[in-house]
Scaffold this motif. Structure first.
Motif, mmCIF file in Angstrom:
data_model
loop_
_atom_site.group_PDB
_atom_site.id
_atom_site.type_symbol
_atom_site.label_atom_id
_atom_site.label_comp_id
_atom_site.label_asym_id
_atom_site.label_seq_id
_atom_site.Cartn_x
_atom_site.Cartn_y
_atom_site.Cartn_z
ATOM 1 N N MET A 77 38.759 28.273 7.877
ATOM 2 C CA MET A 77 37.635 27.443 7.489
ATOM 3 C C MET A 77 36.469 28.319 7.002
ATOM 4 N N LEU A 78 36.161 29.359 7.774
ATOM 5 C CA LEU A 78 35.050 30.238 7.398
ATOM 6 C C LEU A 78 35.351 30.965 6.091
ATOM 7 N N ARG A 79 36.613 31.342 5.905
ATOM 8 C CA ARG A 79 36.992 32.044 4.685
ATOM 9 C C ARG A 79 36.786 31.164 3.450
ATOM 10 N N ARG A 80 37.127 29.881 3.583
ATOM 11 C CA ARG A 80 36.908 28.952 2.468
ATOM 12 C C ARG A 80 35.422 28.766 2.210
ATOM 13 N N PHE A 81 34.651 28.770 3.275
ATOM 14 C CA PHE A 81 33.205 28.593 3.133
ATOM 15 C C PHE A 81 32.571 29.801 2.456
ATOM 16 N N ILE A 82 33.036 30.981 2.774
ATOM 17 C CA ILE A 82 32.479 32.212 2.195
ATOM 18 C C ILE A 82 32.750 32.287 0.697
ATOM 19 N N THR A 83 33.816 31.640 0.223
ATOM 20 C CA THR A 83 34.103 31.681 -1.214
ATOM 21 C C THR A 83 32.983 31.055 -2.040
ATOM 22 N N TYR A 84 32.194 30.190 -1.445
ATOM 23 C CA TYR A 84 31.082 29.587 -2.171
ATOM 24 C C TYR A 84 29.927 30.574 -2.357
ATOM 25 N N TYR A 85 29.905 31.650 -1.591
ATOM 26 C CA TYR A 85 28.864 32.681 -1.745
ATOM 27 C C TYR A 85 29.156 33.625 -2.905
ATOM 28 N N ARG A 86 30.425 33.824 -3.210
ATOM 29 C CA ARG A 86 30.803 34.845 -4.192
ATOM 30 C C ARG A 86 30.089 34.725 -5.532
ATOM 31 N N LYS A 90 24.584 38.182 -5.654
ATOM 32 C CA LYS A 90 23.371 38.943 -5.979
ATOM 33 C C LYS A 90 22.123 38.216 -5.470
ATOM 34 N N LEU A 91 22.086 36.925 -5.686
ATOM 35 C CA LEU A 91 20.952 36.131 -5.217
ATOM 36 C C LEU A 91 20.903 36.100 -3.692
ATOM 37 N N PHE A 92 22.074 36.017 -3.073
ATOM 38 C CA PHE A 92 22.149 36.012 -1.613
ATOM 39 C C PHE A 92 21.653 37.337 -1.032
ATOM 40 N N ILE A 145 12.069 33.615 -1.240
ATOM 41 C CA ILE A 145 13.037 33.124 -0.254
ATOM 42 C C ILE A 145 13.147 31.605 -0.317
ATOM 43 N N GLN A 146 12.016 30.929 -0.385
ATOM 44 C CA GLN A 146 12.044 29.471 -0.400
ATOM 45 C C GLN A 146 12.626 28.935 -1.706
ATOM 46 N N TYR A 147 12.156 29.432 -2.827
ATOM 47 C CA TYR A 147 12.587 28.872 -4.107
ATOM 48 C C TYR A 147 14.013 29.289 -4.458
ATOM 49 N N GLN A 148 14.262 30.589 -4.510
ATOM 50 C CA GLN A 148 15.583 31.060 -4.921
ATOM 51 C C GLN A 148 16.651 30.727 -3.887
ATOM 52 N N GLY A 149 16.281 30.754 -2.610
ATOM 53 C CA GLY A 149 17.233 30.347 -1.578
ATOM 54 C C GLY A 149 17.607 28.892 -1.724
ATOM 55 N N HIS A 150 16.639 28.062 -2.079
ATOM 56 C CA HIS A 150 16.915 26.643 -2.303
ATOM 57 C C HIS A 150 17.812 26.460 -3.528
ATOM 58 N N VAL A 151 17.538 27.205 -4.590
ATOM 59 C CA VAL A 151 18.356 27.125 -5.800
ATOM 60 C C VAL A 151 19.795 27.510 -5.472
ATOM 61 N N MET A 152 19.968 28.580 -4.717
ATOM 62 C CA MET A 152 21.310 29.008 -4.342
ATOM 63 C C MET A 152 22.006 27.927 -3.509
#
Length: 161
Positions: free
Chosen positions: A1-10, A14-16, A74-81
């Motif tokens: 489950m966590l592995r599938r969730f991490i794929t959304y970060y890839r 850079k933004l993360f 953090i607020q703006y770009q984190g929200h966009v991500m």
């Protein structure tokens, strides 16, 4: 489950990473702020060292402006991500639901399916960001706070050990 969730970060790595670096810098600014204030109150004001007092005040203003910029990022770009990740989750969820046979929709109410999927994707995107933010702040602030406490009082620092 966590592995599938991490794929959304890839796609947003850079933004993360930039978001995490900003969170780390923000926690460092939060630690420096009281140290400067303490030296102003304990040393520069009682001894009337005006040039150092003005320099420290200017430094505090600069730190405040840096914190302002970091918080904005953090607020703006984190929200966009988070919005981009949530949109991708919903696209994947919709594609999955599209592949279901018609008998699935005969046995389940469509409204309940939609509400459940919307709730899951919203909860996942919100909890992900808060979890990463809290982990970054805790991992960077705790050791530095302990060092600051040790400088003030070694007896109190030893109590924590």
């Amino acid at each position: 489950m966590l592995r599938r969730f991490i794929t959304y970060y890839r796609p947003h790595i850079k933004l993360f990473l930039a978001d995490l670096v900003c969170a780390l810098l923000l926690s460092l600014c939060d630690l420096v702020y009281p140290m400067i204030t303490r030296s102003m109150i304990n040393d520069y004001i009682p001894n009337r060292i005006l040039p150092m007092l003005i320099g420290c005040a200017a430094g505090l203003l600069i730190i405040y402006l840096i914190k302002l910029g970091l918080n904005y990022f953090i607020q703006y770009q984190g929200h966009v991500m988070g919005v981009r990740m949530q949109a991708q989750m919903r696209r994947d969820l919709f594609n999955h639901l599209e592949k279901r046979p018609f008998s699935y929709y005969d046995n389940n109410e469509t409204g309940k399916i939609r509400i459940k999927n919307t709730h899951v994707s919203l909860y996942a995107s919100l909890s992900r960001r808060e979890m990463m933010w809290s982990a970054t702040i805790a991992s960077s602030s705790a050791p530095e706070s302990f060092i600051d406490l040790a400088e003030l009082s070694s007896k109190k620092a030893n109590l924590l050990l």
